[in-house]
Scaffold this active site. Structure first.
Site, PDB file in Angstrom:
ATOM      1  CG  ASP A  29      -0.207   0.821  -0.127  1.00 46.51           C
ATOM      2  OD1 ASP A  29      -0.010   2.041  -0.157  1.00 46.51           O
ATOM      3  OD2 ASP A  29       0.307   0.021  -0.935  1.00 46.51           O
ATOM      4  CG  HIS A  84       0.791   5.036   3.727  1.00 44.06           C
ATOM      5  ND1 HIS A  84      -0.455   5.056   3.133  1.00 44.06           N
ATOM      6  CD2 HIS A  84       1.453   3.972   3.193  1.00 44.06           C
ATOM      7  CE1 HIS A  84      -0.547   4.043   2.276  1.00 44.06           C
ATOM      8  NE2 HIS A  84       0.593   3.377   2.284  1.00 44.06           N
TER       9      HIS A  84
END
Length: 298
Positions: A106, A273
Site C-alpha cells: 500500500d 487487500h
C-alpha cells in the site's frame, strides 16, 4: 506486545525526522514498509519467517506509528514519497546497508518504488503489494476510483477538514478500512487493531498522514509524470495483489508495472487487500522465492 520475538527495536535520527522500527535475522538486508492504516506491525506474521534467511528491517513510515511527525510545508513536500523514501535510505545506511531489497504494501509500496527510482544504486530488488503507481492510478481515475479509493479524496482534502472529522471518531475510520478492505475482519488480533487505531488518536499523526495524501495528489503525481518514459526501475520487480480488490479488478497490474521496469513478475494472492496479514504463508513464500533470485511467476 511482542510480536517480533528476537527482533531489536530502534529509533534512529535521520536528516529530517526520526524513524522507529525493528531489526532481526541474518543474511541479505530486506526493508519492509507498511500501508494505511497500519504500522510496521502488519509484518508480524511474515517477518519472523523472512528473518530465517534475511536481515529484516521493518519500520514505521514518517508520520506513522512511532516515527516522527515533522512540520509540513505549503507544497506538502515533507510528506511526498520522495521525502519518505529518503528517510528509509538513511535508516538503512545507519544500520550498515547501502544496498538492500525492499518490500512495501500500500503506502509503503509507493515509498518503495519511489526509492527504487530515486536511489537505484541502493535498491537490489523491489516487491510492491496491491498497488499500481500513484500517477497511473490518478490518470485512470473514474467513478469507480472516486468511490472505491474514497480515502485518497477524503484524506487529501484541504486542512483541517479531514483532521477534525477523524478526531471525532478515529476508531470508525480505522475499523472501516480494516473490515471492508479485508476478506476476513477477524484477521487482525485485538492488540494489533488497537495499535492501528491508537495512532489516529494523535492529531499530529493524523495531520501527517493527511499531508501524505495531499502530497500524493500533487508532488507524487508530478514526480511520476517526470519519470514516466524517461527513467525506469533498474532492479527486478515483484507485484502481488488481491484479485478481487481494486488493483485486480480495475487494472492489469503486470502490464502497468512493465511500463516502469524491464524485469517484472507477479501474480494475485488469495487474500483481501492486507496480503501479509491475511495470507502470510503465501506472501512469505512469494517474497522468499523472488528475493532469493527464483524464477519469474505469473
Amino acid at each position: 506486545m511482542d510480536l517480533f520475538e528476537g527482533f531489536d527495536e530502534f529509533t534512529l535520527t535521520t536528516s529530517a525526522t526520526t524513524i522507529h522500527g525493528r531489526r532481526g535475522g541474518a543474511g541479505p538486508p530486506l526493508l519492509l514498509l507498511h500501508g494505511i492504516p497500519q504500522t510496521h506491525l502488519m509484518w508480524h506474521r511474515v517477518a519472523p519467517r523472512l528473518a530465517e534467511r534475511f536481515t529484516v528491517v521493518a519500520t514505521d513510515l514518517r508520520g506513522y506509528g512511532g516515527s516522527g511527525t515533522p512540520a509540513s510545508a505549503p507544497d506538502h513536500a515533507p510528506y511526498s514519497m520522495r521525502s519518505l523514501a529518503l528517510d528509509q535510505v538513511e535508516v538503512m545506511a545507519a544500520l550498515g546497508f547501502d544496498r538492500f531489497a525492499v518490500a512495501g504494501h500500500d503506502r509503503g509500496a509507493r515509498c518503495a518504488y519511489r526509492m527504487a527510482l530515486d536511489h537505484p544504486a541502493g535498491v537490489s530488488r523491489l516487491a510492491v503489494l496491491d498497488v499500481v503507481p500513484t500517477g497511473d492510478a490518478f490518470e485512470r481515475a473514474d467513478k469507480e476510483f472516486a468511490l472505491g479509493y474514497w480515502v485518497w479524496s477524503f484524506l487529501g482534502a484541504p486542512e483541517p477538514i479531514p483532521e477534525q472529522l477523524i478526531a471525532a471518531a478515529p476508531d470508525v475510520l480505522v475499523n472501516h478500512m480494516l473490515d471492508t478492505w479485508s476478506k476476513d475482519p477477524a484477521t487482525f488480533p485485538a492488540d494489533v487493531r488497537a495499535a492501528y487505531v491508537e495512532q489516529f488518536r494523535d492529531p499530529a499523526r493524523v495531520h501527517a498522514i493527511c499531508e501524505e495524501y495531499r502530497a500524493a495528489a500533487t508532488l507524487d503525481c508530478e514526480h511520476d509524470a517526470a519519470d514516466r518514459g524517461v527513467r525506469k526501475i533498474a532492479c527486478p520487480v515483484l507485484a502481488l495483489w488481491d484479485p478481487a480488490g481494486a488493483v485486480g479488478s480495475w487494472y492489469d497490474p503486470l502490464a502497468i508495472w512493465r511500463g516502469w521496469a524491464d524485469d517484472v513478475r507477479g501474480r494475485p494472492v488469495d487474500a483481501g487487500h492486507f496480503l501479509a496479514e491475511e495470507a502470510p504463508d503465501e506472501t512469505a513464500e512469494r517474497l522468499i522465492e523472488f528475493l532469493s533470485g527464483g524464477p519469474s511467476i505469473g
